[in-house]
Design a protein around this motif. Structure first.
Motif, PDB file in Angstrom:
ATOM      1  N   ALA A 381     -43.639  38.516  44.839  1.00  0.00           N
ATOM      2  CA  ALA A 381     -42.497  39.399  44.609  1.00  0.00           C
ATOM      3  C   ALA A 381     -41.899  39.903  45.915  1.00  0.00           C
ATOM      4  N   LEU A 382     -42.727  40.070  46.927  1.00  0.00           N
ATOM      5  CA  LEU A 382     -42.226  40.599  48.195  1.00  0.00           C
ATOM      6  C   LEU A 382     -41.505  39.546  49.017  1.00  0.00           C
ATOM      7  N   PHE A 383     -42.147  38.412  49.219  1.00  0.00           N
ATOM      8  CA  PHE A 383     -41.586  37.426  50.129  1.00  0.00           C
ATOM      9  C   PHE A 383     -40.452  36.618  49.505  1.00  0.00           C
ATOM     10  N   LYS A 384     -40.350  36.593  48.181  1.00  0.00           N
ATOM     11  CA  LYS A 384     -39.184  35.958  47.571  1.00  0.00           C
ATOM     12  C   LYS A 384     -37.905  36.722  47.887  1.00  0.00           C
ATOM     13  N   GLN A 385     -38.040  37.986  48.222  1.00  0.00           N
ATOM     14  CA  GLN A 385     -36.871  38.787  48.572  1.00  0.00           C
ATOM     15  C   GLN A 385     -36.679  38.878  50.082  1.00  0.00           C
ATOM     16  N   ILE A 386     -37.775  38.946  50.836  1.00  0.00           N
ATOM     17  CA  ILE A 386     -37.671  39.194  52.272  1.00  0.00           C
ATOM     18  C   ILE A 386     -37.237  37.942  53.026  1.00  0.00           C
ATOM     19  N   LEU A 387     -37.848  36.802  52.720  1.00  0.00           N
ATOM     20  CA  LEU A 387     -37.585  35.607  53.513  1.00  0.00           C
ATOM     21  C   LEU A 387     -36.143  35.122  53.409  1.00  0.00           C
ATOM     22  N   PRO A 388     -35.516  35.073  52.218  1.00  0.00           N
ATOM     23  CA  PRO A 388     -34.084  34.716  52.210  1.00  0.00           C
ATOM     24  C   PRO A 388     -33.208  35.695  52.983  1.00  0.00           C
ATOM     25  N   LEU A 389     -33.568  36.968  52.980  1.00  0.00           N
ATOM     26  CA  LEU A 389     -32.804  37.933  53.770  1.00  0.00           C
ATOM     27  C   LEU A 389     -32.955  37.668  55.265  1.00  0.00           C
ATOM     28  N   MET A 390     -34.130  37.253  55.683  1.00  0.00           N
ATOM     29  CA  MET A 390     -34.340  36.950  57.096  1.00  0.00           C
ATOM     30  C   MET A 390     -33.521  35.752  57.561  1.00  0.00           C
ATOM     31  N   MET A 391     -33.214  34.837  56.668  1.00  0.00           N
ATOM     32  CA  MET A 391     -32.441  33.647  57.018  1.00  0.00           C
ATOM     33  C   MET A 391     -30.957  33.806  56.735  1.00  0.00           C
ATOM     34  N   GLU A 392     -30.521  35.004  56.395  1.00  0.00           N
ATOM     35  CA  GLU A 392     -29.102  35.228  56.141  1.00  0.00           C
ATOM     36  C   GLU A 392     -28.324  35.132  57.451  1.00  0.00           C
ATOM     37  N   ARG A 393     -27.203  34.420  57.421  1.00  0.00           N
ATOM     38  CA  ARG A 393     -26.430  34.197  58.639  1.00  0.00           C
ATOM     39  C   ARG A 393     -25.757  35.476  59.145  1.00  0.00           C
ATOM     40  N   SER A 394     -25.485  36.402  58.268  1.00  0.00           N
ATOM     41  CA  SER A 394     -24.824  37.639  58.676  1.00  0.00           C
ATOM     42  C   SER A 394     -25.809  38.732  59.073  1.00  0.00           C
ATOM     43  N   LEU A 395     -27.077  38.396  59.241  1.00  0.00           N
ATOM     44  CA  LEU A 395     -28.085  39.396  59.562  1.00  0.00           C
ATOM     45  C   LEU A 395     -27.834  39.956  60.962  1.00  0.00           C
ATOM     46  N   GLU A 396     -28.036  41.249  61.117  1.00  0.00           N
ATOM     47  CA  GLU A 396     -27.863  41.918  62.386  1.00  0.00           C
ATOM     48  C   GLU A 396     -29.213  42.288  62.974  1.00  0.00           C
ATOM     49  N   ASP A 397     -29.192  42.727  64.231  1.00  0.00           N
ATOM     50  CA  ASP A 397     -30.446  43.011  64.940  1.00  0.00           C
ATOM     51  C   ASP A 397     -31.236  44.128  64.273  1.00  0.00           C
ATOM     52  N   GLN A 398     -30.555  45.193  63.897  1.00  0.00           N
ATOM     53  CA  GLN A 398     -31.248  46.302  63.269  1.00  0.00           C
ATOM     54  C   GLN A 398     -31.847  45.902  61.934  1.00  0.00           C
ATOM     55  N   GLU A 399     -31.110  45.127  61.154  1.00  0.00           N
ATOM     56  CA  GLU A 399     -31.625  44.690  59.862  1.00  0.00           C
ATOM     57  C   GLU A 399     -32.834  43.783  60.036  1.00  0.00           C
ATOM     58  N   ARG A 400     -32.767  42.868  60.991  1.00  0.00           N
ATOM     59  CA  ARG A 400     -33.926  41.997  61.224  1.00  0.00           C
ATOM     60  C   ARG A 400     -35.128  42.794  61.703  1.00  0.00           C
ATOM     61  N   HIS A 401     -34.885  43.772  62.542  1.00  0.00           N
ATOM     62  CA  HIS A 401     -35.996  44.600  63.012  1.00  0.00           C
ATOM     63  C   HIS A 401     -36.679  45.319  61.851  1.00  0.00           C
ATOM     64  N   LEU A 402     -35.901  45.821  60.905  1.00  0.00           N
ATOM     65  CA  LEU A 402     -36.491  46.525  59.765  1.00  0.00           C
ATOM     66  C   LEU A 402     -37.244  45.564  58.851  1.00  0.00           C
ATOM     67  N   LEU A 403     -36.688  44.385  58.630  1.00  0.00           N
ATOM     68  CA  LEU A 403     -37.390  43.408  57.793  1.00  0.00           C
ATOM     69  C   LEU A 403     -38.677  42.942  58.457  1.00  0.00           C
TER      70      LEU A 403
END
Length: 1185
Positions: A381-403
């Motif tokens: 349940a956790l990594f099905k949500q986290i890993l696609p967010l980590m590979m999002e092209r619009s991800l920013e530095d702060q968001e990646r740091h929090l993930l």
């Protein structure tokens, strides 16, 4: 604000009307600057997009999006299928490379550029279908010629029986095809087949398209007409049909009616009993616009947060890319209709969304919930949500740091449950290891290290083993770096057997290449920590120096270089087996492999013994000097680094470098082409400095003096910078008179001929003049003449640089007895005190300060009495450089020449200096405060002190703090007895800010005067007592700081009775809640313990260590720990004796005092008894114990 003027009309009566002027904030107008540059055609990148990681990444780093293993569900494919898939990918990569190679060489066979008919299954020929080559479009003649080929007998038979319909051209249908033939055949066929006859929009005539109105109208004007038309009854009957989907958006029947032509189509009724799979979507249409449903609010670019995010809490923003990841939170489904797994999934979504987009407080709470309930949620349940967010092209530095922080927290809790997701986590985290940002790389290494500790070495090897010989070089690169992190986390010995097997693999050279790269990354990452395992690592990779693949040999040499650099200056015994293959490789290799072998040799030479280092250097240097002429920039950088390493080795003789290396080095690298390359330029200068340490500075200077007169300014700057660094580090001891003259002439020429003024020429000029010292006396008149001429230049930068040069050479002029030249310079600078450019004025003041410092006050021309009144107005200048230099100059005059200026002028300067206390730069404030001390020493402290005490009433805290420091400096300069009475009288003012300023002044005063404060301790004791009893916590905090400095100054000077009294006043404040007050009180308590001894404070602490309230125990425990750290050896003598209880009855006399403690309490009691009239208090320890 930026004002934009609209261009006036030609017939306007006034072309300067104020009504045509508009203003807008600069930040708004800047967003539109260069938005679409007409000259370059490059569209400006949005500032918001620049925060995205994918926008800043290179093409190589974006290859991480090509891997889709992170999106797999469940356990993933097994090892057999995964190896088979990788083998297919490897074969596809090989075929693509082969096709590209043949295309480049021209041997790729091209397909025939003609059209071949496709044979039928029965051997007949169907009408020919064009077989196009690529995207080539056939000509009109070719296309119709192919269609007009005669049909075969089989095709005629099929056409007769109805199996093969007659082929028609779609561009020219007849009227019978559309409306039906006269006998009704077409209509019957249409009704039987239930297929509407499609009418091309290109065949409709003008009347059919435009109707009775022939005027062409825009589709925006037709919107109301189309909405007013009644829809067909068949369309109303098909409302429950399954919605069409175009580009992921369902299309309703009303929209189809608006989009498609009104004629030529037939709407079919659904079959009986048909039920759509999806619920119908009812849309409200207004013209051609579709309004969103009530349950979905799309995210927008401007950060609008959807209002229907169920349970999301306070969000700072919500991007449109987040909608696809958190769509389930916006569908409006009730929780009662969801299963347990779906509820868990949505709960995880909400928490991750809060961490990613929430406010700091909501983020903190959500992160704690995720960490505490991680095993309840599960890894899926956790990594099905986290890993696609980590590979999002619009991800920013702060968001990646929090993930990444989420992943780091949950790895500890999941432990071995993380194993099914290990590979997918690595796919997402490994690209962080090649990021340009150091912090990002450190975060990636930390995640992989924690992952390896949770999953275990065996599972990590099993997971990353297929990627070792992956077809993609990017995957192999990131995998090698991940293995190096695993080795650092779990230990190199555990990974050595696997590395040994991989580096000796016979299956593929990619595996060997990756294994050697793992060893290289281990050397880079672990550093000197690999020394115990150096033999094993070198043994793993030494066979790669003779590998058949060039890339493996190159990587092996780089790995040896990394290991040698990490183990320096030890470990030469481990590389004995590699010296012969390295030497053979240096002789045989060319190009990139040669640079790698030379790099390895350069790293190994410093590890050798002196005699062997000289021999090996002479062998390698022949190849190095040959490669001086290489056009490859990488090779040039490598050979320069090798020369630096060999020249800095102890065994290499200076004679060999002077005879064999120096001439070739200057001939190939000291040229204008090198000066234009900044990176190569820096390496050449550093190499020259290293060679100067070995062969002498005069050899390098003699080669550079002619280059300082070159016509290329960049080349001159490189030569001057080389001379500057060589002379500063190694001096000019071996320079003869002729070379000295050429050197000064070259530096002066380069200084005068520069067009871009920078500090390189200025620093070099000052370094050469100050190093020559007495020898530069014959050249000083010429240099001063050049300075005077440049001070009259119209360019402010030239004048500023000339004034700065005066500051650098003033001491040397004094040393050479050229005071007349200094007086001439001082007069000229004095005349230029009206300079309008603040930077130039600051340099002029700096030059005057340098002259005043070396000439002296009495012999200064112009006189100090004339100079100081000219400086007083300049004190009002608010430029930082001007303020700093003028305050330093005034302070120097006040320190050594105060008698030349009247007291009234000094008081006028004091008032101007008060404004300096508001400066932002600390150096300016510090210089102003010190100047107050010099002025008080010159004219007496009374007037200066009155000015400073009045300044305590201002509102700015910075001004008040600087004033208190100035008061303390005046007390230190003029003795405390001149300041303490005024401070105590000022404390009677009822204003709290003034009283706090007095306390702060006392704190700084006791800090500066040290043991002298013993004479004033009893005098200020009533004042400190009143301050410690004040209700304001800031007031007590400042008083505690003053007590701290007083106690440190009075330690061992016989004021223990006063200090115990102050300790009793400070002690109740240990329960304060403000962090600043707690720190001040704790420091005061520890300072009093230093002055009184640890035993006294231990008596205060013992009752609170066993208090029933936990918060009270925590405070006492913290103070006890601080005391233990500072006086651990002295505490046992004061510890209470605890006798063991006898029987079951509690022993009330178990705690007894030691003799030392009792003696200490008796001494304290006697001290208090003697001073009972002054301080009628009892020692708290006596009451408690």
């Amino acid at each position: 604000m930026v004002t934009v003027e609209r261009p006036p009309r030609a017939d306007s009566p006034s072309r300067h009307s104020l009504a045509k002027r508009f203003t807008a904030p600069k930040e708004f107008l800047q967003d539109f600057v260069d938005e679409n540059d007409a000259t370059t055609g490059v569209r400006a990148i949005d500032k918001h997009a620049m925060r995205q990681i994918a926008v800043r990444e290179s093409d190589y780093q974006r290859r991480r999006f090509d891997r889709r293993d992170y999106a797999e569900d469940g356990e993933g494919e097994d090892e057999e299928h995964r190896l088979r898939r990788l083998e297919i990918e490897r074969e596809e990569q090989r075929v693509r490379l082969e096709i590209e190679r043949r295309r480049q060489t021209g041997t790729l066979e091209q397909a025939p550029a003609r059209y071949t008919p496709v044979p039928d299954h029965e051997g007949a020929r169907t009408p020919a279908r064009p077989v196009l080559e690529g995207d080539r479009t056939p000509t009109r003649e070719e296309y119709y010629a192919q269609l007009e080929q005669p049909a075969s007998e089989h095709q005629e038979y099929e056409r007769e029986i109805g199996r093969l319909p007659e082929r028609k051209r779609r561009w020219d249908p007849t009227a019978d095809d559309i409306h039906g033939s006269p006998d009704g055949r077409a209509a019957t066929d249409a009704s039987e087949s239930e297929t509407p006859i499609k009418k091309s929009r290109w065949d409709a005539g003008p009347d059919e398209v435009a109707g009775p109105e022939t005027k062409r109208r825009s589709r925006w004007d037709m919107a109301d007409d189309q909405q007013a038309q009644e829809t067909q009854p068949a369309a109303e009957a098909a409302q429950d049909a399954q919605p069409r989907v175009a580009r992921g958006v369902p299309i309703s029947d009303e929209e189809l009616n608006e989009l498609l032509p009104k004629e030529g189509y037939r709407i079919l009724d659904p079959p009986p009993g048909y039920e759509p799979l999806n619920a119908p979507i009812n849309r409200v249409t207004e013209g051609l616009f579709s309004l969103p449903e009530s349950g979905v609010m799309p995210a927008t670019d401007d950060g609008v947060i959807p209002g229907d995010l169920s349970g999301a809490g306070d969000l700072q923003f919500f991007k449109k890319e987040d909608a696809k990841h958190f769509a389930k939170l916006m569908d409006g489904t009730k929780e009662t209709d969801l299963s347990l797994d779906e509820l868990k999934e949505r709960k995880v979504m909400r928490l991750i969304l809060k961490v990613k987009n929430g406010t700091p407080q909501a983020r903190k709470v959500a992160l704690r919930q995720l960490t505490d309930r991680v095993r309840d949620f599960g890894a899926d349940a956790l990594f099905k949500q986290i890993l696609p967010l980590m590979m999002e092209r619009s991800l920013e530095d702060q968001e990646r740091h929090l993930l990444v922080k989420i992943i780091d927290r949950i790895l500890y809790k999941l432990d071995d449950l993380i194993r099914p997701w290990t590979h997918r986590i690595l796919v997402v985290i490994q690209p962080m290891l090649v990021d340009e940002d150091f912090t990002t790389r450190a975060e990636g290494r930390e995640i992989i290290a924690n992952l390896s500790k949770a999953a275990g070495l065996a599972h990590m090897i099993q997971t990353m083993r297929p990627d070792i010989d992956h077809a993609d070089e990017y995957v192999r690169n990131t995998t090698s770096r991940a293995f190096a992190v695993v080795a650092g986390a779990l230990g190199i010995p555990a990974l050595l057997p696997f590395l040994r097997a991989v580096c000796r693999s016979k299956r593929s050279w990619q595996a060997r290449h990756t294994g050697v790269k793992i060893v290289q990354q281990v050397g880079v990452l672990i550093g000197p920590g690999l020394l115990p395992h150096l033999n094993g690592l070198v043994e793993c990779i030494q066979g790669g120096l003779d590998d058949e693949q060039q890339k493996v040999r190159t990587m092996t040499a780089l790995a040896i270089a990394a290991l040698a650099e990490a183990s320096a200056p030890y470990g030469i015994e481990s590389f004995d087996s590699c010296l012969r293959p390295l030497w053979d490789g240096v002789r045989r290799q060319r190009g990139r492999p040669l640079s790698a072998f030379l790099r390895a040799c350069g790293q190994i030479v410093p590890l050798m013994d002196p005699e062997w280092a000289d021999t090996f250097t002479q062998r390698v240097m022949s190849v190095v000097t040959r490669e001086f002429t290489s056009p490859d920039d990488d090779m040039q950088r490598v050979v320069l680094k090798v020369v630096q390493q060999c020249a800095s080795t102890e065994g290499v003789s200076p004679a060999y470098l002077r005879d064999e290396v120096l001439a070739d080095f200057f001939r190939n690298f000291f040229e204008p082409r090198t000066a234009s390359d900044r990176r190569l330029n820096r390496l050449v200068i550093d190499t020259a400095v290293v060679l100067a340490a070995k062969v002498g500075s005069h050899e390098i200077v003699s080669q550079c003096v002619d280059c300082m007169k070159d016509e290329n300014e960049a080349f001159r700057r490189m030569a001057v910078e080389t001379v500057d660094k060589v002379v500063r580090l190694h001096g000019l001891a071996g320079v003869d008179e002729r070379l000295e003259e050429r050197l000064v002439d070259g530096v002066l020429f380069a200084f005068q001929e520069q067009t871009v003024e920078d500090d390189v020429m200025l620093d070099a000029f000052g370094t050469v003049i100050n190093t020559l010292r007495h020898r530069c006396k014959p050249y000083l008149p010429q240099i001063v003449s050049s300075i005077l001429w440049r001070l009259n230049n119209k360019s402010p930068t030239v004048r500023q640089q000339s004034a700065d040069l005066v500051t650098r050479i003033a001491a040397t002029c004094k040393l050479c007895d050229e005071e007349q030249l200094l007086h001439k310079l001082a007069l000229v600078l004095y005349e230029y005190l009206g300079e309008e450019y603040p930077d130039v004025l600051g340099s002029i003041l700096s030059g005057l300060r340098g002259i005043v410092a070396v000439v002296g006050m009495s012999s200064m021309e112009p006189s100090i009495s004339d100079l100081l009144p000219r400086l007083t107005p300049i004190l009002r200048n608010r430029h930082e450089k001007v303020q700093e230099n003028v305050v330093d100059l005034v302070g120097a005059i006040a320190d050594r020449g105060s008698e030349h200026v009247s007291a009234r002028e000094w008081m006028r300067i004091c008032f101007e200096l008060l404004e300096m206390l508001k400066a932002h730069k600390r150096g300016i404030r510090r210089a102003a405060i010190n100047t107050f001390g010099f002025i008080a020493k010159a004219i007496g402290p009374s007037d200066v002190l009155a000015t400073l005490l009045n300044n305590l009433r201002v509102q700015e805290r910075q001004n008040r703090v600087c004033t208190t420091v100035a008061i303390a400096i005046v007390a230190e300069t003029c003795a405390p007895f001149t300041v303490v009475p005024a401070l105590m009288a000022e404390y009677r003012v009822p204003e709290l800010t003034v009283r706090t300023g007095v306390l702060k002044s006392l704190a700084f005063m006791f800090e500066y005067i040290g043991p002298m404060g013993r004479d004033y301790a009893y005098a200020v004791a009533p004042l400190l007592e009143d301050a410690m009893l004040d209700r304001d916590p800031v007031h007590r905090q400042t008083a505690a700081t003053a007590i701290r400095h007083l106690a440190l100054g009075c330690a061992g000077l016989g004021a223990e009775d006063l200090l115990i009294h102050l300790l009793n006043l400070v002690w109740p404040n240990i329960f304060e809640t403000s962090p600043h007050v707690i720190n001040a009180v704790s420091d005061a308590v520890l300072a009093l313990a230093h002055a009184l001894g640890p035993g006294i404070l231990l008596n205060y602490l013992l009752p609170g260590l066993f208090h029933p309230a936990r918060n009270v125990r925590n405070i006492y425990t913290r103070l006890y720990n601080d005391l233990y750290i500072r006086a651990a050896a002295a505490l046992p003598a004061y510890m209470p004796l605890i006798s063991p209880p006898t029987g079951n009855a509690p022993d009330t006399d178990a705690v007894q005092q030691t003799p030392s403690l009792a003696h200490d309490n008796q001494a304290a009691d006697e001290i208090l008894y003697r001073h009972k009239g002054a301080y009628d208090v009892q020692h708290p320890a006596m009451l408690w114990l």
